[in-house]
Write an enzyme that holds these catalytic residues in place. Structure first.
Site, PDB file in Angstrom:
ATOM      1  N   GLU A 115     -16.093 -95.442  -3.295  1.00  0.00           N
ATOM      2  CA  GLU A 115     -15.567 -95.758  -1.958  1.00  0.00           C
ATOM      3  C   GLU A 115     -16.558 -96.590  -1.151  1.00  0.00           C
ATOM      4  O   GLU A 115     -16.818 -96.311   0.038  1.00  0.00           O
ATOM      5  CB  GLU A 115     -15.227 -94.468  -1.210  1.00  0.00           C
ATOM      6  N   GLU A 174      -7.967 -90.601  -6.088  1.00  0.00           N
ATOM      7  CA  GLU A 174      -8.168 -89.268  -5.507  1.00  0.00           C
ATOM      8  C   GLU A 174      -6.919 -88.922  -4.707  1.00  0.00           C
ATOM      9  O   GLU A 174      -6.643 -89.566  -3.691  1.00  0.00           O
ATOM     10  CB  GLU A 174      -9.380 -89.244  -4.566  1.00  0.00           C
TER      11      GLU A 174
END
Ligand code: GLA
Length: 779
Positions: free
Chosen positions: A184, A258
């Protein structure tokens, strides 16, 4: 060549062959096709679930993997935490709960592929996001950038990862099918060259399987490169979220890296749950659209020891329990969510896939209530001290984890002084001549302790407890202890720096209590280690009930179970059966605040949702306080579009001020609630303003009991956490107000509003913006 040299050469090559796990070339392949993943050339949908082997007792890895398979997954995804595998520079650890290769092999035996997420940064509510603390010894290190020292250390670490795990790639007969590059990164920076460097290190380390990056929907653009595959992370609305991915790359399989079935807990905030219905609905949508996904977390486990991390700003340390309301619970139990997903996945099995029986749960035991009987006060069990004129942080004393005591003698008499400590990382317990004067809590940015009178010669003790280093957000370079300095400000405002410290680095670790603690019978309310024993006939899992204690750490038979804090939400600690033994067992607690009745017991069920801190104290509106903006000038007014998309609002002219107020006038669905997921302000060039100095100055209403609806959630970089006005007990009507103190005057040309992602309650329709450089009336 002399015989002896030839012999030595042969021996050398033999040892090399032994060191390197054998490279078994296999015909298995895994690739990224135009529309789908290709396993041995055939379309393959990844049904993955995240599980961190560092959060599961080694003895239970096989059980948890079999649970994952029985739930219907065909892949597990696992982070590596650099700080677990390189505790000291160039000293690598792949033993016991760090044995990543063994975990992968057990997954293969269970019929699961592995997606590897080696970092170097992993986030994951893990201490320092997985980074080793010793990186912070370099004063000017710039993490997650092309800082040469940082890159050099990343390269060394990833090379070692390759040495151990590259042989387990599917192309070498193993089961690792994909490897992630960083984590991320788009929510931290946009230097794509840096991502390219990390990718290169992974390739040089021997990874030939597909590499990929992951980001939240609105962060993809800052991270995605054309030459690295990408996935998107989200907690709801797969249709809309995948549009963000398709906008970035038109081809290739869709994958959610995710998907959140629950969420993590932080000390002092409401326990997070995820509704099974919503989880099943969204995953079914993905399966029906042949999209792959990874459930984060499928099994959360526990951040044993000192491994739990923290978010910042605002500083919010996470609990040691990482149950995450995941389908497989912290102790490895089935849940409704587990069975609902097993039922769903059973309808989407691919060729050759099976749904094995659900393994039995591990036995649970109770432990009858017992008390600790011995005590070792911290102040009379201190390590050797170091003299230091100036205040320094823990890392400068070469200390990674634990607590640090700063002691000095005061040099003047004075009345009504302020002891100013900058900055407390993370809790400071202040004593004068051994008498407790105050506690300063970084969660509330506390830095001042008022002292009625001090005398020349008084002994000042500042005991600083380090919680986990920040794993997410702008404050990643999170050094511990006291980071800047200590001043005494007298009644006339004159400030004097306090110097000449005797410093005691109290190193604490995961696998043993500090050595040479001198226990005696007796009691104390001072910071102390407390020891007790309990006897069991047959080991089994249990939940140690620590609700009668204050705040600290627990070791059982030398294993550190993690942190406890009686503010909750967790009041129990998972104690795995393999860490217990038949007969007598030893428990040692370090309690910094010690006000407890000091009883303990083992329960069959966890207590994950019991907050004891008064919610009223945490609201950003004091009793009877009302914001008055009647004479404030409107900077802008408008209406938000409905839906989950982030919206960018540009003002007709740049405004300037320190206080930003949004007045929400009504909602999209007509109900009395207001909610916001994220707010960004834009500078005069339209760039996002840094949010690290922001504080909530006022929120007319926050739901803190029924959920974690605190206003700080609008700048915690998590699209899944929201500010939500009250709905439990009462539901105050519109208008609703949120005021942010930016810390200093800023030029603001507009803002970005990210609505709540998972449901429409609270999505704002009409609103007004006010920006002033002085406090609004009523603040
Ligand atoms: C992010 C990170 C994960 C974890 C989740 C929250 O998306 O990538 O490591 O922190 O949020 O649990």
């Amino acid at each position: 060549m002399k015989k002896i040299h030839l012999l030595l050469l042969v021996c050398f090559y033999c040892t090399l062959a032994i060191a390197q796990p054998p490279q078994v070339k296999s015909t298995n392949t895994f690739a990224i096709g135009k529309e789908s993943f290709l396993l041995n050339g055939k379309p393959f949908v990844i049904r993955c679930g995240e599980m961190h082997f560092a959060r599961v007792p080694r003895e239970y890895w096989q059980h948890r993997l079999q649970m994952a398979k029985a739930m219907g997954l065909n892949t597990v995804c696992a982070y590596l935490f650099w700080n677990v595998h390189e505790p000291k520079p160039n000293e690598f650890n792949w033993n016991d709960m760090a044995d990543a290769a063994a975990f992968c092999k057990l997954a293969q035996e269970a019929g699961l592929y592995v997606i590897l997420r080696p970092g170097p940064y992993s986030c994951a509510e893990w201490e320092f996001g997985g980074f080793p603390w010793w990186l912070l010894k370099k004063k000017d290190i710039k993490l997650r950038t092309q800082d040469p020292y940082y890159l050099e250390r990343c390269k060394i670490y990833l090379k070692e990862v390759g040495r151990v795990l590259a042989p387990l790639q599917i192309t070498n007969g193993g089961n690792i099918i994909m490897t992630q590059v960083e984590n991320e990164y788009g929510s931290y920076g946009n230097d794509k060259e840096y991502i390219g460097k990390i990718r290169d290190y992974l390739v040089e380390a021997g990874f030939t399987i597909p590499l990929f990056t992951c980001d939240g929907p609105s962060q993809l653009k800052s991270d995605v490169r054309d030459d690295i595959f990408s996935v998107v992370n989200f907690g709801g609305n797969p249709e809309e979220s995948f549009k963000y991915l398709r906008n970035i790359r038109a081809e290739g399989p869709l994958m959610c890296g995710e998907f959140y079935p629950g969420w993590f807990d932080s000390w002092g905030t409401k326990h997070h749950m995820g509704a099974t219905g919503g989880v099943v609905k969204d995953i079914k949508y993905m399966l029906d659209h042949k999209a792959s996904f990874s459930i984060y977390m499928a099994h959360g486990g526990t951040s044993f020891g000192l491994w739990s991390g923290a978010n910042c700003p605002p500083f919010l340390p996470q609990t040691s329990s990482y149950d995450y309301d995941a389908p497989i619970s912290e102790a490895g139990w089935t849940t409704d969510k587990f069975y609902a997903l097993r039922k769903l996945f059973g309808q989407y099995l691919q060729e050759g896939e099976t749904l094995p029986e659900v393994p039995a749960a591990n036995p649970m035991i109770t432990i009858a209530p017992f008390k600790t009987t011995e005590v070792a006060p911290l102040f009379s069990n201190l390590p050797a001290s170091i003299n230091s004129v100036q205040i320094k942080n823990m890392e400068e004393f070469d200390q990674g984890y634990g607590a640090i005591l700063y002691r000095t003698k005061l040099t003047a008499d004075a009345k009504n002084v302020d002891l100013n400590i900058k900055e407390v990382h993370d809790l400071a317990y202040i004593f004068i001549n051994g008498k407790k004067m105050a506690t300063l809590d970084r969660r509330r940015n506390e830095s001042v302790c008022k002292l009625a009178s001090i005398k020349n010669g008084d002994v000042l003790d500042i005991l600083v407890e380090a919680m986990g280093r920040v794993n997410y957000g702008g404050h990643l370079h999170d050094r511990k202890g006291i980071t800047q300095g200590v001043n005494i400000v007298d009644a006339n405002g004159k400030s004097k720096s306090v110097e000449n410290w005797q410093v005691f680095p109290i190193e604490l670790n995961n696998n043993s209590i500090p050595a040479n603690l001198k226990f005696t019978s007796g009691k104390t309310d001072m910071p102390a280690f407390h020891k007790g024993t309990f006897t069991i006939s047959k080991p089994g899992d249990t939940y140690l009930d620590v609700s009668q204690w204050g705040k600290g750490l627990v070791w059982v038979n030398g294993h550190c179970l993690g942190r406890f804090w009686n503010i909750g939400p967790t009041q129990t600690m998972y104690l795995p059966g393999p860490w217990l033994k038949e007969g007598s067992n030893e428990v040692v607690l370090l309690d910094y605040i010690g006000r407890g009745k000091k009883g303990l017991q083992g329960l069959e069920k966890p207590i994950l949702d019991s907050l004891t801190e008064k919610v009223e104290n945490k609201k950003h509106r004091k009793e009877g306080q009302t914001l008055d903006i009647s004479n404030a000038q409107t900077t802008y007014e408008g209406s938000f579009a409905n839906g989950i998309n982030q919206q960018t609002i540009k003002f007709s002219s740049t405004a300037e001020g320190r206080f930003f107020c949004i007045e929400a006038l009504n909602s999209q669905n007509g109900r009395p609630y207001a909610s916001i997921a994220e707010l960004y302000l834009l500078d005069e060039k339209g760039k996002e303003l840094p949010r690290s100095k922001w504080k909530i100055a006022y929120a007319d209403s926050e739901e803190l009991s029924g959920e974690d609806g605190k206003a700080d959630n609008v700048f915690d970089l998590q699209s899944t956490s929201i500010w939500h006005t009250e709905w439990q007990g009462k539901a105050p009507k519109y208008p609703h107000y949120l005021v942010i103190d930016l810390g200093s005057n800023q030029k603001i040309s507009g803002f970005k509003y990210l609505p709540r992602q998972d449901a429409d309650n609270g999505r704002i329709k009409d609103y007004k913006i006010y920006i002033t450089n002085t406090k609004f009336k009523g603040l």
